[in-house]
Scaffold this active site. Structure first.
Site, PDB file in Angstrom:
ATOM      1  N   TRP A  10       0.824  -1.224   0.000  1.00  0.00           N
ATOM      2  CA  TRP A  10       0.000   0.000   0.000  1.00  0.00           C
ATOM      3  C   TRP A  10       0.852   1.265   0.000  1.00  0.00           C
ATOM      4  CZ3 TRP A  10      -4.448  -1.267   4.058  1.00  0.00           C
ATOM      5  CH2 TRP A  10      -5.279  -2.239   3.505  1.00  0.00           C
ATOM      6  N   LYS A  11       2.158   1.128  -0.020  1.00  0.00           N
ATOM      7  CA  LYS A  11       3.065   2.290  -0.049  1.00  0.00           C
ATOM      8  C   LYS A  11       2.662   3.301   1.032  1.00  0.00           C
ATOM      9  CE  LYS A  11       3.564   1.400  -4.931  1.00  0.00           C
ATOM     10  NZ  LYS A  11       4.507   1.631  -5.987  1.00  0.00           N
ATOM     11  N   HIS A  95      12.719  -2.236  -1.760  1.00  0.00           N
ATOM     12  CA  HIS A  95      11.764  -1.793  -2.790  1.00  0.00           C
ATOM     13  C   HIS A  95      12.422  -0.705  -3.642  1.00  0.00           C
ATOM     14  CE1 HIS A  95       8.263   0.083  -4.671  1.00  0.00           C
ATOM     15  NE2 HIS A  95       7.669  -1.090  -4.486  1.00  0.00           N
ATOM     16  N   GLU A 164      10.907  -6.734  -9.756  1.00  0.00           N
ATOM     17  CA  GLU A 164      10.091  -5.558 -10.057  1.00  0.00           C
ATOM     18  C   GLU A 164      10.887  -4.595 -10.939  1.00  0.00           C
ATOM     19  OE1 GLU A 164       6.786  -4.973  -6.986  1.00  0.00           O
ATOM     20  OE2 GLU A 164       8.509  -3.872  -6.267  1.00  0.00           O
ATOM     21  N   SER A 209       2.704  -2.922 -12.072  1.00  0.00           N
ATOM     22  CA  SER A 209       1.455  -2.690 -12.806  1.00  0.00           C
ATOM     23  C   SER A 209       0.621  -3.953 -13.019  1.00  0.00           C
ATOM     24  CB  SER A 209       1.751  -1.992 -14.144  1.00  0.00           C
ATOM     25  OG  SER A 209       2.322  -0.723 -13.904  1.00  0.00           O
ATOM     26  N   GLY A 230       0.937  -3.185  -6.138  1.00  0.00           N
ATOM     27  CA  GLY A 230       0.766  -1.861  -5.554  1.00  0.00           C
ATOM     28  C   GLY A 230      -0.655  -1.358  -5.759  1.00  0.00           C
ATOM     29  N   GLY A 231      -0.854  -0.549  -6.792  1.00  0.00           N
ATOM     30  CA  GLY A 231      -2.129   0.141  -7.045  1.00  0.00           C
ATOM     31  C   GLY A 231      -3.353  -0.761  -6.945  1.00  0.00           C
TER      32      GLY A 231
HETATM   33  C1  PEP Z   1       4.897  -2.008  -5.998  1.00  0.00           C
HETATM   34  O1  PEP Z   1       4.628  -1.068  -5.280  1.00  0.00           O
HETATM   35  O2  PEP Z   1       5.731  -2.841  -5.621  1.00  0.00           O
HETATM   36  C2  PEP Z   1       4.211  -2.153  -7.280  1.00  0.00           C
HETATM   37  C3  PEP Z   1       4.476  -3.191  -8.019  1.00  0.00           C
HETATM   38  O3  PEP Z   1       3.314  -1.166  -7.622  1.00  0.00           O
HETATM   39  P1  PEP Z   1       2.249  -1.195  -8.856  1.00  0.00           P
HETATM   40  O4  PEP Z   1       1.550  -2.525  -8.802  1.00  0.00           O
HETATM   41  O5  PEP Z   1       1.324  -0.057  -8.574  1.00  0.00           O
HETATM   42  O6  PEP Z   1       3.033  -1.033 -10.112  1.00  0.00           O
END
Ligand code: PEP
Length: 252
Positions: A10-11, A95, A164, A209, A230-231
């Site tokens: 959730w950052k 991260h 990532e 993503s 993330g999102g």
């Molecule tokens: C993340 O925060 O590790 C991430 C992968 O974000 P998102 O899915 O929004 O790209």
């Protein structure tokens, strides 16, 4: 095949109040999921609220970082003992936002990871190349460096590694399946060279993503052991749909 692990990051989104509400929604949406390990890493200040909402459910929780010392003069850092007291299972380490926005070095990440691993919490070591590094065909060089240095102080591999690519995080541009498979294979090879047969126990997640609409081809791949999301983890229906599709494809 290794068991799927799907973890939400959730950052710096949510406050304790909104985090608790979202965690309760997730609990409801995901209550019947048995075929994947599920986790949420909220901002540190929201961990107690999320723990309250998820205790006794099939969703674990964790933190987005942790310091290598037990305690001391480390303003703004997170203590592993405190995270354990809050019932955390996972800790994200290295991260890309920690590396590239806050300047964390490979050595800091290695120390964080070793402390988390030694405590019994499960570190999720994040690795991944920047866009320019990929364009310069330096992906493997970057992954090798991040793995070698990041795992310098441990005898056993971490249970989870997240590949990532930096250019895929939060951009809406998921990496191609062939690029993900190639990177995951490379990571596994490096783990094998360093840790021998223990390497096969590591779950290699993809992050960048991920959405319900783009999870299915990945979930079919033998190289994909789950996702760091993330999102899409900030909406209960969307995270639940992503998880449902991943499990469905996995069982195909
Ligand atoms: C993340 O925060 O590790 C991430 C992968 O974000 P998102 O899915 O929004 O790209």
């Amino acid at each position: 095949m290794r068991r799927l692990a799907i973890i939400g990051n959730w950052k710096m989104h949510t406050t304790p109040t909104s985090a608790k509400a979202l965690a309760l929604q997730l609990r409801e949406h995901l209550k019947d999921v048995t075929q994947a390990d599920l986790g949420i890493c909220p901002p540190a200040l929201s961990i107690p609220a999320v723990a309250e909402a998820l205790r006794g459910s099939n969703i674990s929780w964790g933190a987005q970082n942790a310091h290598w010392e037990r305690d001391g003069a480390f303003t703004g850092e997170l203590s592993v003992d405190a995270l354990q007291e809050l019932g955390c299972t996972y800790v994200i380490v290295g991260h890309s936002e920690r590396r590239h926005v806050f300047g964390e070095s490979d050595d800091m990440i290695a120390k964080r990871l070793a402390r988390v691993a030694e405590s019994g919490l499960l570190p999720i070591l994040c690795v991944g190349e920047k866009e320019a590094e990929r364009q310069e065909s330096r992906t493997e060089e970057v992954l090798e460096r991040q793995l070698t240095k990041g795992l310098a102080y441990v005898e056993k591999p971490p249970g989870l590694i997240a590949y990532e690519p930096v250019w895929a995080i939060g951009t809406g541009k998921r990496a191609e399946i062939s690029d993900v498979e190639e990177a995951h294979r490379f990571i596994r090879e490096k783990l094998q060279a360093r840790f021998g047969s223990h390497a096969s126990e590591v779950r290699i997640l993809y992050g960048g993503s991920l959405k319900p609409e783009n999870i299915e081809d990945l979930a079919l791949s033998q190289e994909f052991d789950g996702g760091l999301v993330g999102g899409a983890s900030l909406s209960a229906p969307s995270f639940a749909e992503l998880i449902a599709r991943a499990i469905k494809r996995r069982n195909h």
